[in-house]
Design a protein around this motif. Structure first.
Motif, PDB file in Angstrom:
ATOM      1  N   PRO A 194     -16.874  16.614  23.423  1.00  0.00           N
ATOM      2  CA  PRO A 194     -15.974  15.714  24.155  1.00  0.00           C
ATOM      3  C   PRO A 194     -14.543  15.732  23.600  1.00  0.00           C
ATOM      4  N   LEU A 209     -11.674  10.831  29.340  1.00  0.00           N
ATOM      5  CA  LEU A 209     -12.626  11.224  28.302  1.00  0.00           C
ATOM      6  C   LEU A 209     -13.538  12.271  28.918  1.00  0.00           C
ATOM      7  N   ILE A 211     -16.491  14.874  28.890  1.00  0.00           N
ATOM      8  CA  ILE A 211     -17.745  15.192  28.196  1.00  0.00           C
ATOM      9  C   ILE A 211     -18.351  16.409  28.899  1.00  0.00           C
ATOM     10  N   ALA A 221     -22.568  12.023  21.124  1.00  0.00           N
ATOM     11  CA  ALA A 221     -22.418  10.567  21.235  1.00  0.00           C
ATOM     12  C   ALA A 221     -21.513   9.979  20.147  1.00  0.00           C
ATOM     13  N   ARG A 223     -19.061  11.328  18.736  1.00  0.00           N
ATOM     14  CA  ARG A 223     -17.689  11.704  19.094  1.00  0.00           C
ATOM     15  C   ARG A 223     -17.186  10.868  20.266  1.00  0.00           C
ATOM     16  N   VAL A 224     -18.063  10.585  21.241  1.00  0.00           N
ATOM     17  CA  VAL A 224     -17.668   9.731  22.357  1.00  0.00           C
ATOM     18  C   VAL A 224     -17.238   8.358  21.846  1.00  0.00           C
ATOM     19  N   HIS A 225     -18.019   7.767  20.964  1.00  0.00           N
ATOM     20  CA  HIS A 225     -17.681   6.449  20.427  1.00  0.00           C
ATOM     21  C   HIS A 225     -16.357   6.502  19.662  1.00  0.00           C
ATOM     22  N   VAL A 241     -14.277   8.735  32.662  1.00  0.00           N
ATOM     23  CA  VAL A 241     -15.227   9.584  31.942  1.00  0.00           C
ATOM     24  C   VAL A 241     -15.615  10.726  32.871  1.00  0.00           C
ATOM     25  N   GLU A 253     -28.179  11.750  23.110  1.00  0.00           N
ATOM     26  CA  GLU A 253     -26.727  11.828  23.226  1.00  0.00           C
ATOM     27  C   GLU A 253     -26.210  11.069  24.444  1.00  0.00           C
ATOM     28  N   CYS A 254     -26.881  11.205  25.593  1.00  0.00           N
ATOM     29  CA  CYS A 254     -26.346  10.534  26.782  1.00  0.00           C
ATOM     30  C   CYS A 254     -26.585   9.034  26.744  1.00  0.00           C
ATOM     31  N   ALA A 257     -24.149   7.608  24.151  1.00  0.00           N
ATOM     32  CA  ALA A 257     -22.788   7.636  24.702  1.00  0.00           C
ATOM     33  C   ALA A 257     -22.612   6.540  25.747  1.00  0.00           C
TER      34      ALA A 257
END
Length: 410
Positions: A194, A209, A211, A221, A223-225, A241, A253-254, A257
């Motif tokens: 991401p 963002l 992904i 996940a 990295r998303v946070h 997103v 991960e999903c 996230a």
């Protein structure tokens, strides 16, 4: 969605069993025992059908029949299920999938961007996080007008060098800016993680963002946070997103996230082996595969409370669809774009075979908290055609523009 579990399978072989028949027997066992998908075709019937074909093709070689004879038959057998979550992976493809999952693909000299020819320009469609293109400031939506002073029709020849000078156009065509970017090819793993960027022409405070995938375990996940927190620190008021062309990946991960946008939630995964929770609670993933109910706790969880839109298209699949479903169900944001691929309510697992190939088998059905199956595909709250030609000619991403309009940000 992709489940990660590996089982050893010990075959009790007859003295005359060939490598091809051993491979087929192993694949057949996994398919018959574990398949739990929506296909109207019975795996047992497929095994019987393709067993006969294998015997015919192996007859001249008998016990020396090689695995190469069985591989295309296994691939066709699984394909005949008509289930997009079940398929065959060659040894090379399986090795690449494993490397992506582990986050350790071989380092490759890369510029780190993808493009699509559109008219007299090349539309930048993806930028690799940490790559040379991102370091040089390239953004999705940039139009490449020339490479090393040569027309874009010669781009392949220019990409073979160690450096690249690009002339770019950015922003709406009516007021586009001309830029120059210099890229130095760098050695790095080819992982599409991401990344965050401010789209050209969007109002201040709007960030995208992106992904690209949910495949890389314990890297997507977190990295998303971290990027959500970065956006908040930079004064973001709206996040888009972007899950377009995201084919899915790891449930851990999903769901982790999605927790950054909806908080705690829980679903259920049902297989032949039983049921297991799947969700997010207090910064940690909950459950996963009924055979492998692992999870992890995020080191620094985020929570987004601003305006939100999730961008999808017909190639948003599996775990990407699950993410969009969770946001849509929670009322945390709008889903904008095209109807998704239609793999949101099942999950797959890789079953390694003796020749280092694998079959992916639909192994789990996902239900909501009341035991009802998730929808097969996600229908957007706001429809918008994902049109790269329109994006290239106008300089405006039509899906982003529609999301901004729906969020009252134009």
């Amino acid at each position: 969605m992709l489940l990660r579990t590996f089982l050893g399978f010990i075959l009790l072989s007859s003295a005359l069993a060939s490598p091809a028949s051993e491979l087929f027997r192993e694949a057949s066992f996994y398919l018959e025992f574990y398949y739990y998908g929506p296909s109207a075709v019975r795996p047992q019937d497929l095994v019987a059908k393709y067993q006969k074909q294998l015997e015919q093709r192996c007859a001249p070689q008998a016990e020396t029949c090689p695995v190469e004879v069985a591989r295309p038959l296994i691939a066709e057998m699984v394909r005949e299920l008509g289930d997009g979550h079940s398929y065959y992976l060659s040894p090379e493809r399986f090795a690449r999938a494993e490397a992506t999952f582990a986050g350790t693909p071989d380092p490759t000299p890369l510029y780190g961007f993808s493009y699509q020819p559109e008219g007299n320009a090349l539309l930048v469609t993806e930028v690799l996080a940490g790559g040379a293109a991102q370091a040089a400031g390239l953004l999705p939506g940039d139009r490449i007008l020339s490479a090393n002073g040569q027309p874009v029709g010669e781009i392949q020849q220019q990409l073979s060098g160690s450096s690249l000078r690009l002339e770019l156009a950015r922003g709406p065509a009516a007021g586009e800016r001309r830029l120059e970017a210099r890229l130095e090819r760098r050695l790095m793993p080819n992982l599409a993680l991401p990344y965050l960027y401010a789209p050209s022409g969007a109002p201040r405070g709007v960030w995208i963002l992106r992904i690209p995938q949910f495949e890389t375990y314990k890297q997507v996940a977190p990295r998303v946070h971290a990027l959500v927190q970065q956006a908040q620190a930079q004064g973001a008021t709206a996040l888009l997103v972007d899950l377009r062309n995201n084919g899915g990946g790891e449930e851990t991960e999903c769901v982790a996230a999605a927790g950054a946008f909806v908080g705690d939630f829980q679903l259920t995964m049902q297989s032949h082996l039983g049921a297991s929770p799947l969700g997010y609670r207090g910064g940690a993933t909950v459950g996963n595969d009924p055979r492998d109910p692992r999870g992890y706790t995020l080191p620094n969880p985020a929570r987004w409370n601003g305006k939100l839109a999730v961008l999808v298209n017909r190639r948003s699949a599996s775990c990407a669809e699950l993410f969009a479903y969770v946001v849509q169900r929670a009322g945390a944001g709008l889903v904008v774009g095209e109807r998704t691929a239609g793999l949101s309510n099942t999950a797959t697992d890789f079953f390694p075979l003796l020749d280092h190939s694998a079959i992916a088998i639909t192994y789990v059905r996902t239900t909501d908290g009341e035991g009802q199956p998730l929808p097969e595909a996600i229908t957007p709250d706001v429809e918008a055609r994902d049109d790269l030609s329109a994006w290239a000619s106008t300089g405006l991403d039509p899906v982003v523009a529609r999301a901004l309009e729906a969020l009252n940000l134009r």
